[in-house]
Design an enzyme around this catalytic site. Structure first.
Site, short mmCIF file in Angstrom:
data_model
loop_
_atom_site.label_atom_id
_atom_site.label_comp_id
_atom_site.label_asym_id
_atom_site.label_seq_id
_atom_site.Cartn_x
_atom_site.Cartn_y
_atom_site.Cartn_z
N SER A 126 131.13 -5.19 -12.02
CA SER A 126 131.51 -6.34 -11.21
C SER A 126 132.70 -7.05 -11.80
O SER A 126 132.77 -7.32 -12.99
CB SER A 126 130.33 -7.32 -11.08
OG SER A 126 130.71 -8.44 -10.31
N ASP A 127 133.66 -7.35 -10.93
CA ASP A 127 134.75 -8.24 -11.31
C ASP A 127 134.15 -9.62 -11.58
O ASP A 127 133.09 -9.96 -11.07
CB ASP A 127 135.77 -8.29 -10.17
CG ASP A 127 136.84 -9.32 -10.40
OD1 ASP A 127 137.44 -9.31 -11.49
OD2 ASP A 127 137.07 -10.14 -9.50
N LYS A 128 134.83 -10.42 -12.40
CA LYS A 128 134.32 -11.76 -12.70
C LYS A 128 134.88 -12.82 -11.76
O LYS A 128 134.15 -13.44 -11.00
CB LYS A 128 134.63 -12.14 -14.15
CG LYS A 128 134.16 -13.55 -14.52
CD LYS A 128 134.63 -13.95 -15.90
CE LYS A 128 136.11 -14.24 -15.94
NZ LYS A 128 136.50 -15.47 -15.17
N THR A 129 136.20 -13.00 -11.82
CA THR A 129 136.83 -14.10 -11.10
C THR A 129 136.73 -13.92 -9.60
O THR A 129 137.24 -12.93 -9.05
CB THR A 129 138.31 -14.21 -11.51
OG1 THR A 129 138.39 -14.26 -12.94
CG2 THR A 129 138.94 -15.45 -10.91
N ASP A 170 137.25 -8.58 -5.57
CA ASP A 170 137.89 -9.33 -4.49
C ASP A 170 139.41 -9.27 -4.52
O ASP A 170 140.07 -9.66 -3.57
CB ASP A 170 137.45 -10.80 -4.54
CG ASP A 170 138.00 -11.52 -5.76
OD1 ASP A 170 138.16 -10.85 -6.81
OD2 ASP A 170 138.26 -12.73 -5.68
#
Length: 905
Positions: A348-351, A588
């Site tokens: 998973s990407d964080k931001t 995203d």
């Protein structure tokens, strides 16, 4: 001077720690560096631009368009499709136009479902192109002009100002458009490219990236890279080269390969046998004789081929996609519904994915005598009205939310206070004071130094939190300042992120954070989400001394990676896949697009960029990640239904082929062609309702286990063959029903009842087996839905009635006794097969697989598993020893405390 004052003077002042911002830097090749020294206010000449355009190409992302017709034809490939196409051609050769039409229709329907449901391969490239700036201001021949961004070349001098989308990668020159030194550095939002939650300060000599956005300042820059060579261009290239066969398609092909081999082997043998037998019956084989034999074999082939397998599975996945759409989860690639059930690692990407991508007020540091409300009020008073800076916005938002006095104020007017420049008049207390807000270093210097506050700021910085100091003048003086406290700011986790991670891990899905943000920020967010803090930086992925296997192990054991670029995210997914894992990826931004495309299941979250949305297989329309859990649960239900159907259909095919292979060769007995087609079409049509059947959802990621699936199918198929032969021999030898051997061509003298008896048995017995194949345990542990039960029973009751009463030209009447008995026997037999299935599943293990198929890879895998079990057992024992020792120490301490309490004072 007092002793306390001397202590303060002699005490060494605590210094602020400098936490360097880590950013990916690239060394330009000397030949390119030589092109970057044009006079800033002169720029390149028209001739130089033309020459460099020829050398480097236009500043755009090239694209390859797939021919739609060729793309449609690609859906006619695969083992099962080839077998169906062979049957299609043969039916045309023997002029069997009914079968020709049916088979052709099925081929087109299957291809259309895939063609319509699959996302187009180049959509992600189109979206990436849309993120590029269309116009740019550039110095050419000594003039500042506006040109198409696609015409930029390395060496061009471009002007970057507030609000601009940066058109190409470039190096900042530190001067303004008039040639003077820039007064302030740039603040650049590159979150969509790198995943950093805060705007990044860029000074002279720093690199700015194409498609990032200038949030503050203005400066000239020299273009260093254009088109596919830019940061975003490399991301586009990764997307374009990622065009692998999906996991589900591989599974279907493996099933198809098995069915093709056994079908063609047995059908060819039967064809040769029937041809030889017909040769013995006639003096000379005619073209009609060969075509008659070919037609018989063709019908057997069509009946054996699971022509409905792709359609049933597509319909099942489409129903699942519709269920997910109701939960605001849009499925772009239909097979992602099945693949999500097998995902065991979710990167998973964080931001913007795990976090809100919005700076918010966190727990502050406060000086004695001041409250959180005081800190927010004074910081609000010191804020710049109407500023869109994310830090100012975070402060004003928190102040209006948490300070009652500010909750109803409009604009920047505060009841009872008058703001004049940096001076505030408090009408309530009838006093005037100044407020200040700014960088901790500036504010601490303003108040004359504060070691405790400096230490607090350093602690916040070590955790990745941005700090702001707030001070005011002391009562009665407008010159002497006192510190109120330090505001701490962080891009916080989404409210549902922690719960989503916990639920994913409960279902056997390991969540790993993969972010372009700074390492300390990643660790802080991981801790707040309940994740472990074993986050590594990008250097651990580019270690030249590590092999791919070692890097894959590193990815497997780490909880995440920070300071990564798109190539690193792509690499993490690739390395995890090399371990045989199915990997999901959520993101995203543009920087997530290559990894989203590479992952088995790419998930674009709410408010994502067009590039991420186009590269993903699944798009979340609702904020947060909680719908991912819904997606996993739904996909696992769909998987169970599909595996149930696959097991049933392979079992039916194995039974069908073995029974007719033996009975044709040994007893020269054949069934009417129309009855074979009738069984295949009627039963496959009924099983379409499996898409709405109840399903037993697994608590661990699902796996197809092809070896287990085929072995179980062969065992169940052989058991069904035993039943069919039992029915045949009992009818022939006990009830004296003639088998009409060798009389297929003489309809007037055929008894016909044996054919109807075998038809009803071959139709019902395998079909009822689907009640057992629905789950690994006993069938009563999770009963089928009423709709599914009704559909299966209805088809066999219909088959029973046409067998009892007979239909002219189709079946011969066998009476109610035979019809009801055969149906009840088939129902009872599926219960026996259910017990066989449970027994096989319970004894099945990887060790058994290694014994049955002792390949080198399996042996090595088994050895690693045993070694890991030993290590895990050793760790468990050590932990247990530590626990016991802790209990003993605690008990001893308790006795000592109790003993001291009993002593006289």
């Amino acid at each position: 001077m007092s002793a306390n004052e001397k202590k303060v003077v002699n005490e060494k002042a605590t210094e602020f720690e400098d936490h360097q911002h880590v950013e990916v830097s690239e060394d330009l090749p000397p030949e390119l560096e030589a092109l970057l020294h044009a006079e800033p206010l002169q720029g390149l000449s028209a001739a130089e631009v033309e020459e460099r355009t020829a050398q480097f190409g236009r500043n755009e992302i090239s694209e390859k368009k797939t021919n739609p017709f060729l793309k449609f034809l690609s859906y006619f490939t695969g083992a099962i499709a080839y077998l169906i196409e062979l049957a299609f051609i043969l039916s045309g050769v023997v002029e069997d136009w009914v079968d020709f039409g049916i088979i052709g229709g099925l081929l087109i329907i299957n291809a259309l479902i895939g063609f319509i449901e699959e996302s187009k391969a180049d959509a992600a490239l189109d979206a990436l192109k849309n993120t590029l700036a269309l116009k740019s201001r550039v110095f050419r021949d000594g003039k500042l002009i506006e040109v198409e961004s696609a015409t930029l070349v390395p060496g061009d001098i471009i002007a970057v100002r507030l609000g601009d989308i940066i058109p190409a990668d470039g190096r900042l020159l530190g001067i303004s458009v008039d040639g003077s030194d820039s007064e302030v550095n740039l603040q650049v939002d590159q979150s969509a490219l790198t995943g950093e939650s805060l705007p990044v300060e860029k000074k002279k000599g720093d690199t700015i990236y194409s498609s990032s956005i200038c949030k503050q300042g203005q400066m000239l820059a020299v273009v260093t890279k254009t088109g596919a060579n830019t940061f975003i261009g490399r991301a586009a290239n990764l997307i374009s080269i990622t065009n692998e066969q999906g996991h589900f398609q591989k599974i279907v092909n493996q099933i198809g390969n098995f069915l093709v081999v056994i079908t063609l082997t047995m059908v060819i043998i039967i064809f040769i046998y029937l041809l030889l037998r017909r040769n013995n019956e006639v003096t000379k084989l005619s073209r009609k004789d060969v075509f008659d034999v070919l037609r018989d074999v063709l019908v057997l082939t069509v009946a054996a081929i699971p022509v409905g397998l792709p359609t049933v599975m597509s319909v099942t996945m489409a129903v699942g996609a519709k269920q997910l759409a109701a939960k605001q989860v849009i499925v772009k690639r239909l097979t992602a519904v099945e693949e999500m059930a097998s995902v065991s690692v979710l990167c998973s990407d964080k931001t913007g994915t795990l976090t809100l991508n919005k700076l918010t007020f966190d727990e502050p540091y406060l000086k004695p005598g001041f409250t959180k409300e005081d800190l927010l009020l004074y910081s609000y008073l010191a804020s710049e009205p109407g500023a869109n800076d994310p830090i100012e916005l975070a402060v004003r938002t928190a102040a209006k939310r948490d300070v009652p006095l500010l909750s109803e104020c409009t604009g920047h007017t505060i009841p009872g206070f008058k703001l004049t420049q940096a001076t505030v008049i408090d009408h309530h207390a009838n006093e005037t004071f100044k407020v200040a807000k700014g960088a901790p270093q500036v504010i601490v210097k303003l108040v004359g130094g504060d070691n405790e506050a400096t230490h607090a700021v350093n602690l916040l910085a070590r955790r990745g939190l941005r700090a702001l100091g707030v001070a005011r003048t002391v009562p009665g003086s407008l010159e002497k300042w006192e510190l109120i406290g330090m505001i701490s700011l962080l891009d916080p986790p989404r409210p549902d992120s922690g719960e989503t991670i916990r639920r994913c891990e409960e279902m056997g899905v390991v969540v790993k954070m993969v972010t372009g943000d700074q390492l300390i920020i990643a660790k802080e967010v991981a801790a707040r989400l309940g994740m472990s803090r074993a986050i590594l930086d990008a250097n651990s992925l580019t270690d030249p001394d590590a092999t791919d296997a070692q890097l894959a192990d590193r990815c497997l054991h780490a909880d995440g990676f920070a300071q990564v670029i798109p190539e690193h995210k792509y690499r993490v997914v690739e390395l995890l896949q090399s371990k045989g894992l199915l990997v999901g990826m959520t993101g995203d931004g543009v920087n997530d697009a290559p990894a989203l495309k590479k992952a088995n299941v790419g998930i674009a979250v709410h408010d994502c960029t067009d590039a991420a949305r186009s590269a993903a297989d699944i798009v979340l329309l609702a904020p947060g990640l909680s719908t991912i859990v819904d997606g996993i649960l739904t996909s696992r239900a769909i998987f169970q239904r599909m595996r149930s159907y696959a097991l049933y259909r392979i079992t039916s095919t194995v039974h069908f082929l073995i029974f007719f292979f033996i009975i044709t060769l040994s007893y020269r007995w054949q069934m009417k062609a129309v009855l074979l087609i009738f069984i295949a079409v009627l039963n496959d049509a009924a099983t379409l309702v499996i898409s709405v059947d109840n399903a037993q959802i697994s608590r661990r990621p699902d796996k197809w286990r092809i070896g287990q699936l085929i072995t179980m199918s062969i065992i169940l198929g052989c058991c069904l063959t035993v039943l069919s032969f039992s029915v045949f021999f009992i009818a022939r030898d006990v009830f004296n029903i003639p088998d009409d051997a060798g009389k297929q061509s003489d309809d007037d003298t055929k008894d016909g009842r044996m054919e109807t008896i075998i038809y009803l048995n071959v139709s019902s017995a395998p079909h009822f087996t689907i009640f057992s194949t629905r789950l690994a345990g006993f069938f009563w542990e999770n009963l089928p839905s009423l709709t599914f039960t009704a559909a299966i029973l209805a088809t066999q009751v219909f088959a029973m009635f046409i067998s009892i009463f007979g239909i002219n030209g189709l079946t011969t009447a066998i009476g109610g006794g035979w019809g009801v008995s055969l149906l009840l026997v088939s129902l009872a037999y599926f219960v026996i097969l259910d017990a066989v299935k449970v027994f096989v599943f319970r004894i099945w293990s990887f060790e058994l697989t290694v014994k049955m198929w002792p390949t080198r890879a399996r042996k090595e895998k088994l050895r690693h598993r045993k070694e890991r079990r030993l290590v895990e057992e050793r760790v468990r024992q050590n932990i247990e020893k530590v626990r016991k020792a802790s209990k003993v120490i605690y008990a001893v301490s308790a006795f000592e405390r109790a003993g001291r309490g009993m002593l006289p004072a």
